[in-house]
Design an enzyme around this catalytic site. Structure first.
Site, mmCIF file in Angstrom:
data_model
loop_
_atom_site.group_PDB
_atom_site.id
_atom_site.type_symbol
_atom_site.label_atom_id
_atom_site.label_comp_id
_atom_site.label_asym_id
_atom_site.label_seq_id
_atom_site.Cartn_x
_atom_site.Cartn_y
_atom_site.Cartn_z
ATOM 1 C CG LEU A 185 5.710 -3.813 -5.062
ATOM 2 C CD1 LEU A 185 6.398 -2.600 -4.035
ATOM 3 C CD2 LEU A 185 4.462 -2.769 -5.582
ATOM 4 C CG HIS A 237 -0.556 -14.103 -8.552
ATOM 5 N ND1 HIS A 237 -1.337 -13.644 -7.238
ATOM 6 C CD2 HIS A 237 -0.663 -15.345 -8.823
ATOM 7 C CE1 HIS A 237 -1.583 -15.176 -6.670
ATOM 8 N NE2 HIS A 237 -0.631 -16.044 -7.731
#
Length: 342
Positions: free
Chosen positions: A125, A229
């Site tokens: 993605l 992240h």
């Protein structure tokens, strides 16, 4: 207008540019034209029924039709780990006890695991930073769930998604520096890239086979285990709203969490419905945004609309119907972009 569709060979240059913008950590989108071209070919072979199960996968693109440019990608792998082992760490516990010394200690550990072999996987993605607006990110991510809802028989029972783990602004991973670096003698970016392009044999050859005691790792490494992240947090939240959850597995390189769910329990499978198209000159805009797809396997098309819909019919403008490749009276699959409050 923004359209999601299957990747085609004409998209290669645009996808290559996107790969260059993705940075370190998105291992399944390397900036390598040969590999990206093979990925597109694999999608086309899958759609035509010419790919073995271990090779089956779908690469979707988000196209800005006005610019005639691909600005995002997302993908689904049908069954991981059938030709090469699929590795991750299972975060578990080991108990050390001695009655004679009156010691009972529970220690957190990392076990090298192949438990997700044969699962379907959400991956790859990425959306061009200039287009991270107007719900484009949600659209690109969630359309994969609508595709799975329409074609459940093409996938396995369990779905997983590996989230990008923490690394700093220079691409350094505290987890890699504390653990993997000692066994691989290469930097994080190199190891991540080799894994992403399919050269994974070195993992089996070099990774420690015994449990790793988390308490023996530096504090900086311990703190990032199962941490997403910062740039990936919105994507993780989107997956969680669709039903995926962290179940104790992390990536072997950066310790990013793996989310998982049973496909039958996904929101799109439970709540999407099929309705007939009404083509009208103008469409009154509603307050709810919908994912709309044509449910055509080989020529899949999806758009995002704010049209007033019901369970029986969906009004579309001529342009919207043409974008989907449907005519009046034909059926489309519909799902609210966001969870409806009861």
């Amino acid at each position: 207008m923004m359209i999601v569709r299957h990747a085609e060979h004409k998209d290669l240059d645009d996808i290559y540019i996107l790969a260059g913008k993705s940075g370190i950590g998105l291992t399944s989108l390397p900036q390598n034209k040969e590999i990206l071209s093979a990925r597109i070919l694999r999608t086309q072979n899958t759609l035509q029924g010419q790919a073995a199960q271990s090779e089956q996968g779908y690469l979707f693109v988000l196209e800005d039709t006005e610019l005639q440019r691909v600005v995002g990608v997302s993908a689904i792998e049908v069954s991981v780990g059938l030709t090469e082992p699929f590795y991750n760490y299972h975060v578990g516990k080991q108990v050390h006890a001695s009655q004679a010394l009156n010691v009972y200690q529970t220690l957190n550990t990392l076990f090298l695991s192949n438990d997700h072999t044969g699962c379907s996987e959400l991956c790859t993605l990425f959306l061009d930073p200039d287009f991270r607006k107007n719900q484009n990110g949600k659209f690109l991510s969630k359309i994969r769930f609508l595709f799975m809802a329409a074609f459940q028989d093409c996938f396995k029972n369990t779905l997983i998604a590996e989230m990008r783990g923490y690394s700093d602004e220079n691409g350094r991973s505290p987890f890699w520096d504390a653990l993997g670096h000692h066994f691989f003698d290469m930097d994080f970016a190199t190891a991540d890239y080799l894994s992403g392009i399919g050269q994974k044999v070195f993992i089996a050859e070099l990774m420690p086979r015994f449990p790793v005691y988390i308490d023996l790792l530096p504090s900086a490494a311990q703190q990032v285990i199962a941490q997403v992240h910062p740039q990936t947090l919105p994507a993780a939240h989107v997956l969680e709203t669709e039903g995926l959850r962290y179940q104790g597995y992390v990536d072997i390189f950066d310790a990013g969490p793996t989310l998982e769910a049973e496909i039958k329990d996904l929101r799109a499978v439970q709540n999407s419905h099929v309705c007939k198209v009404k083509v009208v000159p103008e469409v009154p805009e509603g307050t709810i945004r919908y994912l709309v797809a044509n449910d055509c396997y080989q020529h899949y098309r999806a758009i995002l609309v704010s049209n007033q819909a019901d369970h029986a019919s969906l009004p579309l403008t001529v342009a919207q119907a043409e974008a989907l490749g449907v005519q009046a009276g034909q059926c489309v699959r519909l799902l609210p972009l966001d969870i409806m409050e009861k």
